[in-house]
Write a protein that holds these residues in place. Structure first.
Motif, PDB file in Angstrom:
ATOM      1  N   ALA A 176      30.652  15.240  32.505  1.00 20.71           N
ATOM      2  CA  ALA A 176      30.198  13.891  32.857  1.00 20.71           C
ATOM      3  C   ALA A 176      31.296  12.867  32.602  1.00 20.71           C
ATOM      4  N   ARG A 177      32.057  13.076  31.530  1.00 23.21           N
ATOM      5  CA  ARG A 177      33.172  12.168  31.209  1.00 23.21           C
ATOM      6  C   ARG A 177      34.188  12.143  32.347  1.00 23.21           C
ATOM      7  N   ILE A 178      34.552  13.299  32.854  1.00 17.73           N
ATOM      8  CA  ILE A 178      35.490  13.373  33.982  1.00 17.73           C
ATOM      9  C   ILE A 178      34.846  12.856  35.255  1.00 17.73           C
ATOM     10  N   TYR A 179      33.570  13.185  35.452  1.00 22.00           N
ATOM     11  CA  TYR A 179      32.885  12.806  36.683  1.00 22.00           C
ATOM     12  C   TYR A 179      32.925  11.296  36.904  1.00 22.00           C
ATOM     13  N   LEU A 180      32.811  10.542  35.822  1.00 25.71           N
ATOM     14  CA  LEU A 180      32.849   9.087  35.944  1.00 25.71           C
ATOM     15  C   LEU A 180      34.171   8.595  36.516  1.00 25.71           C
TER      16      LEU A 180
END
Length: 736
Positions: free
Chosen positions: A241-245
C-alpha cells in the motif's frame, strides 16, 4: 552459496573501492548514497543491523560513463550521463511522506544508434563486509511469476537486517517492449545476492534518438525482519500500500453498465450457444457452443446467484432464473447423499481427456463452491436450495475429515480415492479449500444454529496456518476464505483468524498485475490491477475476478466496526475500482477481431455476443484461447447492484466506483451513504440520468469539509465528482 555473474563480481569490486559519492540522504534508519563506478550509478543503502544493499540505477557496458549535468530533486538528485550507448538520465528520489521511506529511481536512454539488447544485469546486489556479496544471506518471501506485478518481497537474514518490497513499474517499459517485441513476464527475480529487474533480450532494435525508459523502480523499506507468518503478511500489505500510493496509475473511465447489462442479458437468454438440454431441462453450457461437456452445477449457480442480486436490486422478474432452478435437483446423487459436479444423467458424455473429466471425479473446490451458492439461496428463503444444501452437508464433512482438512486436487466421490494429490511435486493440494469449506460451514451454522458446523469451520480454519503465500490455489476460493476467517474472528474474538484473513489477502495481492500492458494487443484494453485465477495461470479470467470482486464487497461489509489494516481498506477498494473500469474488455465486442483466438480450446467464439471471454493474455498473445465463458456472465449482474444506488421518484442513479454502505434516502429529503476505502485516495461519484429531465438542483457534501463538492460535466448530461475514500456523503436536495 549461489555463484555470481561477471556483472556482480565487477560491481562488488568497484563498490568496495569507490569513494565517488555524489549524493547522500538519511531517512529513518536507512542511509542512501549515490555512488558512481566506471559503468554504473548505484544507490548504496545502509540498513539497520549492518545490512547493505546496492541498487543499480544506470548502466553502460564498458567503462566510459561521464556526468554532463546534476540537478537537485527535493530529497533526491537527477543525473544526466553521457555513455557510448547513448544519453541517459536517472532521477533518484527518497519519499518520506509516511513512516517507512521509499526509494524510487527512473532511468531513461536515448540510444546513439539502432541497438539490440542481448542481455542486461539485474539491479539489486546485497553486500557484506568490504562489499563482499558472498557473505550475505536472505530470504525471498515472494516474487514475480509470469506477467504479474514485477516485484520482490525479501528480508536480509545475514546479517539480520531489514525487509524490503521492490516493485518495478512495468507500465513505464511498454515502449521498450513495443520497439523490441518483448514481454515483461518473469523479468523481476534472480537468486541471492543478485536480484531485481533485468531487461528482456530484444528481438528487434531500439531506435536511434528515441528516448525509452529502461527502469522505474520503487522500493519500500522496513526495519522489521518477520519471523512469524502473521507479521509477514501484515508487512507485505503495508509495504504494498505504501508503494501503491506513489505508483503511477492509469486513469479510469466510466463504463455504462446498465446498457451493457441489457445486451449481456439478452445474449445470455437468447443465444442457442449458451444452452444445452438434458432430460427435459435446459442447462447453461460452460462455454459458448460447447455441447461436448455435460452440464456442471457450478456453472448453473455461478450465473444464478448474480442474477438474484440483480433481481433484488431491479425488482424485475426473470423467467430464466426458474429455468436454472428447475434443473438443480437433478445434480443430487441419492446414493452418495450429495450434489455432484457433473449432471449424473449426462456423465456418460465425459471422455476422460482431462483428469477431472471422468465420472464421479471431483476437483476439491468444485464440491464446496456450489454448496456455498446453495447456502446463499437458502438463507434468502429458497426451499429447494435449502434442501439440497442441508442434504449434502454430511458428505462434505465426511470428505473434510477423511482428508484431515488438507484436500488433494482430484478424488473419487464414491471411494475418496486420491486421483491427483498435488498441484505440482512438493507443492501440496488445494490449500485454500479449507477456507471455502469453513465458509460453507459458517453458512450452515447461520442457517441452522447447530454448533457442530461452527466447530467444523474452526477446525478447517486452523489448518490454514503455516502455508504462507502458498495458501493461494484459486483466487475466488482464497477470497471466500478471507471473508470466512474475518467472520470467525468476529464470532470468536480469536486473533488467529484475523491474521489468517490477512494472509489470504496478501496471497491474493501477490497474484495481481499492478501494471498496464501497453504493447502489442495489450494496447487495446486496460490491464492494470488484473488478478490471475491460479497461482501459475498465464492469463487473467473473468469468472474468478468477478467472484473476488463480490467477495471483497462482502469483506468490507463484514469489516465495518472492525479495526482492520488501512492497507487492506486501500487495496481492496482500489481493486474494485479498477475492475469496474476494465471488466468490460472481457467482452469480445469491445476488442479488435484480429486479437481473438480463432480456434479456442472449448466451444466457439462469437465476437458479436456480449458473453465474456474466459481469458485475456499478455500483449503479444491472442485472447480467448480457452473460450467464451458463459459462467462468467455474472460479471455485470454483480456490478450493477453494488455500484448503482437507486432513489425512488428521482430521475438519476448514484454511481460510485468504490464500494458503499449505509445508504439511506427519504423522498424529497437528504440522501446519505458512506464510501468505503481509504481517505488517502479518491474515487469517482456520478449522477447518471435515467430520464430526459435535467438532474435537479442539489448540494453534495463530504462530512468534515466546509464547501460542497463541485461537479464537472460528463457525457449525456450526467454529473461527475471526485470524493475521498472512507468518507460520509450527503446529497442535499432542494425543495421545488
Amino acid at each position: 552459496m549461489n555463484a555470481l555473474s561477471p556483472w556482480a563480481v565487477v560491481a562488488s569490486t568497484e563498490l568496495a573501492n569507490s569513494s565517488s559519492t555524489v549524493f547522500e540522504h538519511t531517512a529513518d534508519q536507512f542511509n542512501f548514497k549515490v555512488i558512481v563506478t566506471s559503468d554504473s550509478v548505484w544507490i548504496q543503502t545502509e540498513m539497520p543491523g549492518g545490512g547493505n544493499v546496492a541498487f543499480r540505477g544506470a548502466y553502460s557496458p564498458g567503462a566510459d560513463l561521464e556526468f554532463t549535468k546534476t540537478e537537485a530533486l527535493g530529497q533526491g538528485i537527477a543525473l544526466d550521463i553521457s555513455t557510448p550507448i547513448g544519453q541517459q538520465r536517472i532521477d533518484i528520489i527518497i519519499d518520506q511522506t509516511e513512516q517507512s521511506p521509499v526509494l524510487r529511481y527512473t532511468t531513461r536512454l536515448t540510444p546513439a544508434k539502432d541497438m539490440m539488447i542481448p542481455g542486461w544485469p539485474r539491479d539489486i546486489l546485497f553486500n557484506g563486509k568490504n562489499d563482499n556479496p558472498e557473505q550475505t544471506e536472505g530470504k525471498i518471501h515472494a516474487s514475480q511469476f509470469g506477467t504479474r506485478t514485477g516485484f520482490l518481497y525479501l528480508s536480509q537474514t545475514k546479517p539480520k537486517s531489514a525487509s524490503l518490497l521492490y516493485l518495478q513499474n512495468l507500465t513505464a517499459l511498454s515502449d521498450y517492449c513495443q520497439q523490441t517485441e518483448t514481454s515483461l513476464g518473469d523479468t523481476v527475480g534472480g537468486e541471492w545476492p543478485e536480484l531485481g529487474f533485468s531487461l528482456p533480450p530484444s528481438k528487434k532494435p531500439l531506435q536511434t534518438g528515441k528516448e525509452v525508459i529502461l527502469s522505474d523502480a520503487l522500493i519500500a523499506f522496513s526495519d522489521e525482519n518477520p519471523d512469524k507468518e502473521s507479521i509477514l503478511s501484515r508487512l507485505y500489505l503495508d509495504l504494498l500500500a505504501r508503494i501503491y500510493l506513489l505508483l503511477p496509475k492509469p486513469e479510469t473511465e466510466y463504463q455504462p453498465w446498465p446498457d451493457i447489462l441489457d445486451k449481456g442479458l439478452k445474449d445470455l437468454i437468447e443465444s442457442p450457444g449458451c444452452w444445452s438440454q438434458v432430460g427435459g431441462h435446459k442447462y447453461f453450457n460452460a462455454y459458448v457452443s460447447d455441447y461436448e461437456t455435460p452440464p456442471e452445477i457450478m456453472v448453473q449457480l455461478a450465473v444464478l446467484l448474480p442474477l438474484v442480486d440483480y433481481v433484488e436490486w431491479s425488482k424485475k422478474k426473470l423467467e430464466v432464473m426458474n429455468t436454472i432452478k428447475e434443473g438443480l435437483p437433478a445434480f443430487y446423487d441419492e446414493k452418495l447423499k450429495t450434489i455432484m459436479r457433473w449432471l449424473p444423467a449426462a456423465e456418460d458424455k465425459l471422455k476422460g481427456e482431462e483428469e477431472q473429466k471422468v465420472p464421479k471425479v471431483m476437483d476439491s473446490w468444485y464440491l464446496h463452491h456450489p454448496l456455498l451458492n446453495l447456502s446463499r439461496l437458502a438463507i434468502k428463503g429458497d426451499k429447494i436450495a435449502k434442501q439440497l444444501f442441508l442434504d449434502s452437508l454430511d458428505f462434505a464433512i465426511k470428505v473434510a475429515r477423511h482428508f484431515k482438512y488438507q484436500w488433494p486436487v482430484f478424488y473419487k466421490m464414491d471411494t475418496l480415492e486420491v486421483i491427483k494429490a498435488e498441484t505440482a511435486e512438493g507443492k501440496g493440494g488445494e490449500k485454500d479449500v479449507a477456507g471455502i469449506y469453513a465458509h460453507v460451514m459458517l453458512q450452515a451454522w447461520e442457517l441452522t444454529k447447530e454448533k457442530r458446523y461452527l466447530n467444523e469451520a474452526e477446525k478447517a480454519a486452523k489448518s490454514l496456518s503455516g502455508h504462507g503465500f502458498e495458501i493461494f490455489y484459486q483466487a475466488n476460493n482464497t477470497a471466500f476464505a478471507s471473508g470466512a476467517l474475518l467472520r470467525l474472528y468476529k464470532i470468536t474474538g480469536k486473533e488467529l483468524y484475523l491474521e489468517l484473513s490477512y494472509l489470504c489477502l496478501a496471497a491474493i495481492f501477490r497474484n495481481v498485475q499492478l501494471w498496464d500492458c501497453n504493447y502489442g494487443y495489450g494496447k487495446n484494453f486496460p490491464k492494470f490491477f488484473f488478478l490471475y485465477p491460479l497461482n501459475d495461470a498465464p492469463y487473467t479470467a473473468v469468472y474468478e475476478e468477478q467472484e473476488v470482486f463480490c467477495a471483497f464487497h462482502d469483506y468490507l461489509k463484514h469489516a465495518e466496526g472492525v479495526d482492520i489494516l488501512p492497507s487492506v481498506k486501500l487495496l481492496v477498494a482500489e481493486f474494485i475500482r479498477f475492475l469496474i473500469d476494465r471488466a468490460v474488455y472481457y467482452y469480445p465486442t469491445m476488442l479488435p477481431k484480429d486479437m481473438l483466438e480463432e480456434n479456442p480450446k472449448m466451444g466457439e467464439i462469437d465476437p458479436r455476443l456480449w458473453i465474456a471471454l474466459e481469458d485475456l493474455q499478455d500483449g503479444w498473445l491472442k485472447s480467448g484461447t480457452v473460450g467464451q465463458e458463459v459462467y462468467g456472465a455474472g460479471n455485470v449482474f454483480g456490478i450493477l447492484p453494488r455500484h448503482y444506488l437507486q432513489i425512488p421518484g428521482l430521475p438519476f442513479l448514484i454511481y460510485t466506483d468504490y464500494p458503499t454502505s449505509g445508504f439511506s434516502a427519504v423522498k424529497g429529503k437528504n440522501i446519505q451513504f458512506k464510501v468505503l476505502g481509504d481517505d488517502r485516495l479518491n474515487c469517482r461519484l456520478m449522477l447518471i440520468k435515467t430520464a430526459k429531465k435535467k438532474i435537479p438542483e442539489f448540494n453534495i457534501q463530504v462530512k468534515g469539509q466546509k464547501e460542497p463538492l463541485k461537479a464537472k460535466p460528463a457525457p449525456l448530461g450526467n454529473l461527475e465528482y471526485s470524493i475521498p475514500g472512507g468518507s460520509i456523503i450527503t446529497i442535499m436536495l432542494h425543495s421545488n
